[in-house]
Scaffold this motif. Structure first.
Motif, short mmCIF file in Angstrom:
data_model
loop_
_atom_site.label_atom_id
_atom_site.label_comp_id
_atom_site.label_asym_id
_atom_site.label_seq_id
_atom_site.Cartn_x
_atom_site.Cartn_y
_atom_site.Cartn_z
N ASN A 151 66.79 39.04 0.76
CA ASN A 151 67.61 38.23 2.24
C ASN A 151 66.99 36.51 2.08
O ASN A 151 67.39 35.75 2.75
N ARG A 152 66.44 36.26 1.26
CA ARG A 152 65.41 35.39 1.66
C ARG A 152 66.05 33.53 0.74
O ARG A 152 66.61 34.28 -0.41
N ARG A 189 66.29 33.11 13.49
CA ARG A 189 65.78 32.82 12.21
C ARG A 189 65.82 32.12 11.83
O ARG A 189 66.51 30.54 11.58
N CYS A 248 67.23 42.02 9.46
CA CYS A 248 67.94 40.74 7.76
C CYS A 248 68.88 41.18 6.90
O CYS A 248 68.73 43.03 6.69
N CYS A 254 61.64 44.89 9.94
CA CYS A 254 60.81 44.00 11.54
C CYS A 254 61.17 43.18 13.16
O CYS A 254 60.71 43.18 13.54
N GLY A 255 62.70 42.36 12.28
CA GLY A 255 62.36 42.01 13.46
C GLY A 255 62.95 42.74 14.84
O GLY A 255 62.83 43.87 14.91
N CYS A 312 61.30 39.22 0.75
CA CYS A 312 60.26 39.09 1.40
C CYS A 312 59.43 39.34 2.12
O CYS A 312 59.11 40.44 0.73
N PHE A 342 56.94 40.88 3.48
CA PHE A 342 56.22 42.08 3.79
C PHE A 342 56.61 43.34 3.07
O PHE A 342 56.45 44.54 3.08
S1 SF4 Z 1 60.55 43.52 7.18
FE1 SF4 Z 1 61.07 41.59 9.05
S2 SF4 Z 1 61.28 39.54 8.33
FE2 SF4 Z 1 61.52 40.72 6.27
S3 SF4 Z 1 63.29 41.01 5.00
FE3 SF4 Z 1 62.80 43.29 6.60
S4 SF4 Z 1 63.16 42.08 8.77
FE4 SF4 Z 1 63.33 40.41 8.19
#
Ligand code: SF4
Lengths: 597, 74
Positions: A75-76, A182, A288, A295-296, A492, A494
């Motif tokens: 999604n970035r 975001r 996201c 994580c949101g 992402c 993460f």
């Molecule tokens: S880990 Fe968090 S910041 Fe990364 S894509 Fe998923 S919800 Fe979004």
């Protein structure tokens, strides 16, 4: 077929020209996409030495080959431009849904040039692209402007990226907010939009992103999702508590920067911890696009709902300002998003102002009728963030960021920043590798250009002694290069708690048909990192700028488990330059040749 | 000997946040986790006095033992 459309949308706001052009294929192979490709193109397209807020600057909204695909966290998008905060290359990453939507509209990248004579916004619906008047939106907060734009666009599935009053007033810490909450937060990218009189970009796309090898891609996606689900961090820790879970562990290690980095221990950390957030205010998770990690956070306080604060935000308005009132922190977070300022820079600037106040350098006389800047004053963080959206007065001085604020008061050493970008929530006196990464990050004080917290605190992928210097230079280089590759892919960061270079290479190869391997992927990352360095050198940066605030180099940590330590940057920096193949911070001709630059 | 034990995140469920407790002299972190009746696989990170250690680490009187499940963020 490939997940790269090969199409760039280029809009010149001075002339009103809108055109679509091809992505240079050779560059795409060398730089993947996103941060890497946009950085290279920016470097080639804008002359050195221009004013970042002038018509000559350009702003790139770049997706990666995996954005908008079914790859987990695909999604970035990356906002790449010359930063008005510090004149280095800015690359601010954001999640949510906007980046994927741009891809669905059939573009890999949007480039905005020039400057509109009046406030405008850009509306994209697949091939139909319009520049529309935005006088009625100017001055509006990001949430209100987003609501109005969604109404006007008439399609609830549209996505909005917008600036707030801070961006309009050219604050060098202004952010761009998409999907209400975001943020492409750092480096003042919102001010570049403001300087172009560009309030927002609304996008709606209806095309499916294809991949080169659907069978292999499906396999790679399935394997990646499995790893993410089975990994303790991405499968349990982040979904349950979000990033805020870090508050307690970082405090336990005595590196939770408190009162503008005067110490690393915050006695009231528990009150602002992820555990407390989950117990008291968490309403639901807020993932996201295509993210199994989620994580949101979405919180509720006083009957009001809103995006939950991230770890960095909790720190910046919490221990950095001596504040233990989580409610006030959540309000400050919402205010930051509405005004459109970066939460790390905003909180850290208020912390610097509080220290100036503590030392009697700022006095009540300057605070107009605003709340006193005493440590722990919860009212102060909320009110002063709101005033960062003002055009004049002390609030607008705060909106200049900590480097300009402290310089204005003759105390530049009180800005806890590197290359004017405020440092995030980890005191490098207890983190030898992470401190080196802060000092050498091309965009300035930043944690997400090489997250050495993983091995130094979280034991991932393997535990490293956080006080040891051994091998740290190589770790920093590897992390920085891999991160650049992930940022270029459209996933992402993460995801990297669970995935390794080989997983990203497999996903990219199946999606694009370009035979990425672990080696070529890391090389692309290294290339990206070197291009960014070349950009900065062209702007007059030198090895002297690869440094840390004086306090962190000279004043030993006063208490806690990190007591007595400073950061020994002078020992690590030469080792880092050596592993990078740089001489005194400058890539050697041999290194550039090896990278094909 | 006396230890301060701190638990975080999910490890707190049906247990406690922080407690001062008596333990046998010279036990390892692994043994302490057993005494605390915490399934070993739930513990992912161990800190003693703010420093990351492994489960073989031998504890001393007055130590602060902090236990965490898998944690990440940024
Ligand atoms: S880990 Fe968090 S910041 Fe990364 S894509 Fe998923 S919800 Fe979004």
């Amino acid at each position: 077929m490939s997940s790269i459309w090969g199409k760039i949308l280029r809009i010149n706001l001075s002339t009103g020209e809108i055109k679509s052009e091809k992505v240079p294929a050779d560059l795409s192979n060398k730089f993947i996409g996103g941060r890497g490709l946009a950085g290279k193109m920016l470097m080639e397209e804008i002359p050195a030495g221009i004013n970042a807020l002038s018509e000559e600057n350009k702003i790139f909204f770049a997706t990666g080959p995996l954005t908008g695909t079914t790859a987990p966290t695909g999604n970035r998008y990356m906002v790449v431009t010359k930063s008005p905060l510090n004149n280095v290359i800015a690359s601010s990453n954001a999640g949510g849904f906007w980046g994927a939507e741009l891809k669905f509209a059939g573009y890999d990248m949007l480039i905005v040039e020039g400057k509109a004579p009046e406030p405008v916004y850009i509306a994209i619906k697949d091939d139909s692209v319009q520049i529309k008047p935005a006088a009625h939106l100017w001055g509006k907060t990001t949430s209100i402007a987003t609501e109005i734009l969604l109404q006007e666009f008439g399609d609830p599935k549209a996505r909005v990226a917008v600036i707030g009053p801070a961006g309009e007033h050219l604050s060098p810490i202004a952010s761009i907010i998409n999907d209400f909450c975001r943020a492409a937060g750092r480096s003042g990218v919102g001010a570049v939009m403001g300087a172009k009189n560009l309030k927002a970009i609304v996008v709606r796309g209806t095309q499916n992103v294809q991949v080169a090898d659907p069978v292999k891609f499906k396999e790679a996606v399935r394997a990646a999702i499995k790893k993410i689900r089975e990994n303790g961090v991405t499968g349990q820790g982040l979904p349950a508590y979000g990033t805020a879970i870090l508050v307690n562990i970082i405090n336990e290690a005595g590196i939770l920067p408190t009162k503008n980095f005067q110490t690393g221990v915050f006695a009231e950390a528990e009150n602002i911890s992820g555990e407390t957030l989950a117990e008291k205010y968490l309403k639901r998770k807020d993932p996201c696009y295509r993210c199994p990690i989620a994580c949101g956070r979405h919180c509720e306080i006083d009957g009001l709902e809103g995006a939950g604060p991230e770890y960095e935000t909790i720190w910046a308005f919490g221990s950095a300002c001596g504040i233990s009132d989580l409610k006030a922190i959540i309000h400050a977070n919402t205010a930051c998003n509405d005004i459109g300022v970066d939460t790390i820079s905003a909180g850290s600037t208020i912390a610097a102002a509080m220290e100036l106040y503590q030392r009697g350098i700022i006095t009540n006389a300057e605070l107009e009728d605003g709340p006193a800047l005493t440590w722990g004053n919860a009212e102060a963080i909320v009110e002063w963030v709101k005033r960062m959206g003002d055009k004049q007065g002390f609030g607008s001085l705060l909106a200049q960021g900590s480097a300009r604020l402290t310089a204005a008061y003759g105390a530049p050493d009180l800005s806890m920043s590197v290359k004017k970008l405020e440092l995030p929530a980890y005191d490098p006196r207890g983190l030898m590798g992470h401190g080196l990464q802060y000092a050498t990050s091309n965009r300035g004080g930043c944690h997400v250009r090489g997250y050495l917290i993983s091995p130094e605190i979280l034991g991932l992928p393997e535990p490293l002694d956080r006080f040891s210097l051994e091998g740290k230079a190589q770790w920093v280089k590897t992390f920085q290069d891999l991160t650049a590759a992930i940022d270029s892919s459209g996933l992402c960061l993460f995801s990297s708690f669970a995935l390794g270079a080989e997983d990203y290479a497999a996903l990219l190869a199946a999606a694009t048909g370009i035979p990425y391997t672990t080696e070529t992927l890391l090389k692309c990352g290294e290339r990206c990192y070197n291009v960014e360095r070349l950009f900065n050198l062209q702007e007059g940066y030198t090895a002297a700028d690869d440094t840390l605030p004086k306090r962190l180099l000279e004043d030993p940590m006063p208490e806690g488990p990190t007591k007595g330590h400073v950061h020994p940057l002078d020992k690590l920096l030469p080792q880092y330059y050596a592993v990078r193949g740089w001489e005194n911070g400058v890539p050697t001709p041999a290194k550039l040749k090896a990278l094909g630059l | 000997m006396q230890l301060t034990v701190k638990l975080f995140a999910t490890l707190r469920h049906n247990r406690f946040k922080a407690k001062i407790k008596e333990f046998d002299q010279g036990i390892t972190v692994e043994q302490a986790i057993k005494v605390l009746d915490i399934p070993e696989e739930e513990v992912s990170l161990i800190m003693v006095n703010g420093i990351l250690v492994q489960k073989e680490y031998v504890l001393k009187d007055g130590d602060t033992l902090a236990l965490f499940p898998p944690i990440g963020g940024g």
